[in-house]
Motif scaffolding. Structure first.
Motif, PDB file in Angstrom:
ATOM      1  N   UNK A  78       0.822  -1.213   0.000  1.00 29.01           N
ATOM      2  CA  UNK A  78       0.000   0.000   0.000  1.00 29.01           C
ATOM      3  C   UNK A  78       0.857   1.264   0.000  1.00 29.01           C
ATOM      4  N   UNK A  79       2.027   1.147  -0.611  1.00 26.93           N
ATOM      5  CA  UNK A  79       2.864   2.319  -0.889  1.00 26.93           C
ATOM      6  C   UNK A  79       2.592   2.763  -2.320  1.00 26.93           C
ATOM      7  N   UNK A  80       2.086   3.979  -2.491  1.00 23.64           N
ATOM      8  CA  UNK A  80       1.642   4.446  -3.795  1.00 23.64           C
ATOM      9  C   UNK A  80       2.169   5.850  -4.044  1.00 23.64           C
ATOM     10  N   UNK A  81       2.612   6.075  -5.266  1.00 23.98           N
ATOM     11  CA  UNK A  81       2.943   7.422  -5.734  1.00 23.98           C
ATOM     12  C   UNK A  81       2.422   7.535  -7.158  1.00 23.98           C
ATOM     13  N   UNK A  82       1.565   8.531  -7.416  1.00 26.04           N
ATOM     14  CA  UNK A  82       0.959   8.677  -8.725  1.00 26.04           C
ATOM     15  C   UNK A  82       1.024  10.137  -9.159  1.00 26.04           C
ATOM     16  N   UNK A  83       1.364  10.330 -10.431  1.00 24.87           N
ATOM     17  CA  UNK A  83       1.394  11.660 -11.056  1.00 24.87           C
ATOM     18  C   UNK A  83       0.528  11.603 -12.304  1.00 24.87           C
ATOM     19  N   UNK A  84      -0.423  12.511 -12.389  1.00 23.26           N
ATOM     20  CA  UNK A  84      -1.352  12.554 -13.515  1.00 23.26           C
ATOM     21  C   UNK A  84      -1.060  13.804 -14.341  1.00 23.26           C
ATOM     22  N   UNK A  85      -0.800  13.613 -15.632  1.00 19.91           N
ATOM     23  CA  UNK A  85      -0.564  14.730 -16.555  1.00 19.91           C
ATOM     24  C   UNK A  85      -1.887  15.177 -17.159  1.00 19.91           C
ATOM     25  N   UNK A  86      -2.147  16.462 -17.076  1.00 17.86           N
ATOM     26  CA  UNK A  86      -3.387  17.016 -17.612  1.00 17.86           C
ATOM     27  C   UNK A  86      -3.123  17.782 -18.898  1.00 17.86           C
ATOM     28  N   UNK A  87      -4.186  18.422 -19.414  1.00 15.59           N
ATOM     29  CA  UNK A  87      -4.053  19.179 -20.657  1.00 15.59           C
ATOM     30  C   UNK A  87      -3.323  20.497 -20.469  1.00 15.59           C
ATOM     31  N   UNK A  88      -3.064  20.905 -19.229  1.00 11.75           N
ATOM     32  CA  UNK A  88      -2.297  22.111 -18.960  1.00 11.75           C
ATOM     33  C   UNK A  88      -0.843  21.710 -18.690  1.00 11.75           C
ATOM     34  N   UNK A  89       0.108  22.152 -19.509  1.00  8.98           N
ATOM     35  CA  UNK A  89       1.497  21.697 -19.370  1.00  8.98           C
ATOM     36  C   UNK A  89       2.086  21.949 -17.990  1.00  8.98           C
ATOM     37  N   UNK A  90       1.693  23.086 -17.373  1.00 11.91           N
ATOM     38  CA  UNK A  90       2.271  23.426 -16.069  1.00 11.91           C
ATOM     39  C   UNK A  90       1.446  22.906 -14.906  1.00 11.91           C
ATOM     40  N   UNK A  91       0.384  22.205 -15.208  1.00  8.17           N
ATOM     41  CA  UNK A  91      -0.498  21.712 -14.153  1.00  8.17           C
ATOM     42  C   UNK A  91      -0.494  20.185 -14.155  1.00  8.17           C
ATOM     43  N   UNK A  92      -0.228  19.603 -13.039  1.00 10.75           N
ATOM     44  CA  UNK A  92      -0.267  18.148 -12.890  1.00 10.75           C
ATOM     45  C   UNK A  92      -0.880  17.832 -11.538  1.00 10.75           C
ATOM     46  N   UNK A  93      -1.392  16.635 -11.427  1.00  9.00           N
ATOM     47  CA  UNK A  93      -1.981  16.166 -10.181  1.00  9.00           C
ATOM     48  C   UNK A  93      -1.078  15.103  -9.582  1.00  9.00           C
ATOM     49  N   UNK A  94      -0.951  15.130  -8.289  1.00 12.94           N
ATOM     50  CA  UNK A  94      -0.077  14.173  -7.612  1.00 12.94           C
ATOM     51  C   UNK A  94      -0.723  13.721  -6.317  1.00 12.94           C
ATOM     52  N   UNK A  95      -0.465  12.489  -5.977  1.00 13.68           N
ATOM     53  CA  UNK A  95      -0.913  11.960  -4.690  1.00 13.68           C
ATOM     54  C   UNK A  95      -0.015  10.791  -4.327  1.00 13.68           C
ATOM     55  N   UNK A  96       0.220  10.622  -3.034  1.00  9.83           N
ATOM     56  CA  UNK A  96       1.041   9.516  -2.558  1.00  9.83           C
ATOM     57  C   UNK A  96       0.615   9.140  -1.156  1.00  9.83           C
ATOM     58  N   UNK A  97       1.145   8.027  -0.697  1.00  8.64           N
ATOM     59  CA  UNK A  97       0.907   7.596   0.681  1.00  8.64           C
ATOM     60  C   UNK A  97       2.009   8.086   1.611  1.00  8.64           C
ATOM     61  N   UNK A  98       2.811   9.040   1.124  1.00 11.24           N
ATOM     62  CA  UNK A  98       3.917   9.585   1.914  1.00 11.24           C
ATOM     63  C   UNK A  98       3.572  11.023   2.321  1.00 11.24           C
ATOM     64  N   UNK A  99       3.264  11.264   3.580  1.00 13.00           N
ATOM     65  CA  UNK A  99       2.856  12.607   4.025  1.00 13.00           C
ATOM     66  C   UNK A  99       3.892  13.685   3.719  1.00 13.00           C
ATOM     67  N   UNK A 100       5.171  13.356   3.814  1.00 12.75           N
ATOM     68  CA  UNK A 100       6.211  14.367   3.563  1.00 12.75           C
ATOM     69  C   UNK A 100       6.157  14.866   2.125  1.00 12.75           C
TER      70      UNK A 100
END
Length: 310
Positions: free
Chosen positions: A65-87
């Motif tokens: 249950x260790x996860x790191x995900x980066x989602x690329x959107x239609x805006x070059x400077x905008x991306x979504x990120x989420x992880x199970x690491x609070x830091x």
């Protein structure tokens, strides 16, 4: 009442000679030709000493249950990120968006080992946001028990992109074991039984995917996604969320290892014995021809003692 022959015994003819004679020299030469050439042939034909062997085993794998995900959107400077690491989430707070996550592992054949992982991750999207790519890291616990004992942390990396806006990505694949060198059959290998991603690190470099994969790829033992398929589904009537659906299988693996002393000796002995039998039969015929035709001087003794074979 009729009779049948159940066993016969022929008289034994002994050919005797002095210690220092042509007969003794001939017997010594025959013994040498019986035992030495098979050893040389077996050794020079390669594979006499077994250095590497392989076997099949299904590893014991558990999703950590260790996860790191980066989602690329239609805006070059905008991306979504989420992880199970609070830091990490605290460092990129402006880009963090919490998804809906669900996962479970299934033991299909009920043998006590997980066979696959079902992992769903759904990101909420704002108006005008469209997903074009995704990068995902998942952490696993990996164990082997049969011929080698191994316990390590491993990763699965998923990366894919689409030219058109998509609302769903389905990923199918196998988590495969990769090794650069054979494992030792003795002892327990815990060299890589440590966290690959430092959960409480405050250094941004420790969460860079390129740096993480660089350190991971430098290891002798890794896992990777194999037999992979990516199915992008275009946005439907609703584009308020993006769904990542991952189905990962844990198949049986081919494990290479260095065999132990007894296994090496067993394989060498079988090869040597197979050639020795042929040479022993040929040399026995040669000795029979030489002595029965008195090609070397000996004197004969006839006895009824049965001939003994080793």
């Amino acid at each position: 009442m009729g009779f049948i022959t159940v066993w016969t015994r022929s008289p034994v003819v002994s050919y005797r000679s002095t210690l220092c004679s042509k007969g003794t020299i001939f017997i010594g030469l025959c013994s040498l030709l019986t035992f030495v050439p098979p050893l040389l042939i077996a050794y020079r034909s390669h594979g006499f000493w077994l250095k590497v062997d392989a076997y099949r085993e299904q590893p014991d794998i558990h999703f950590k249950h260790n996860v790191m995900v980066i989602v690329d959107t239609n805006h070059p400077d905008n991306y979504l990120i989420w992880s199970t690491f609070p830091s990490l989430n605290a460092m990129v707070r402006e880009n963090v968006r919490a998804p809906i996550v669900s996962s479970f592992e299934d033991d299909v054949n009920r043998d006590g080992k997980n066979d696959d992982l079902h992992f769903d991750l759904e990101f909420p999207l704002l108006d005008g946001e469209h997903v074009h790519g995704i990068k995902l890291l998942l952490g696993f616990d990996f164990k082997l028990y049969t011929m080698v004992r191994l316990h390590m942390d491993c990763l699965a990396y998923v990366a894919s992109s689409s030219a058109i806006p998509s609302g769903k990505l389905t990923v199918l694949g196998d988590l495969k074991f990769h090794q650069r060198e054979p494992l030792k059959h003795r002892g327990r290998n815990d060299l890589y039984n440590q966290d690959i991603i430092i959960a409480d690190s405050l250094e941004p470099e420790d969460y860079d995917i390129g740096a993480i994969l660089g350190r991971y790829a430098a290891r002798n033992l890794t896992t990777h996604l194999d037999n992979q398929y990516f199915i992008w589904s275009p946005n439907g009537a609703s584009s308020s969320a993006f769904l990542l659906r991952l189905h990962l299988k844990y198949p049986e693996q081919t494990i290479m290892y260095t065999p132990g002393v007894w296994q090496v000796l067993k394989m060498a002995w079988v090869q040597y014995l197979a050639i020795l039998v042929v040479f022993a039969m040929i040399i026995a015929k040669v000795k029979e021809y030489v002595f029965t035709n008195q090609l070397v001087p000996t004197w004969n003794e006839l006895s009824n003692v049965p001939k003994k074979y080793l």
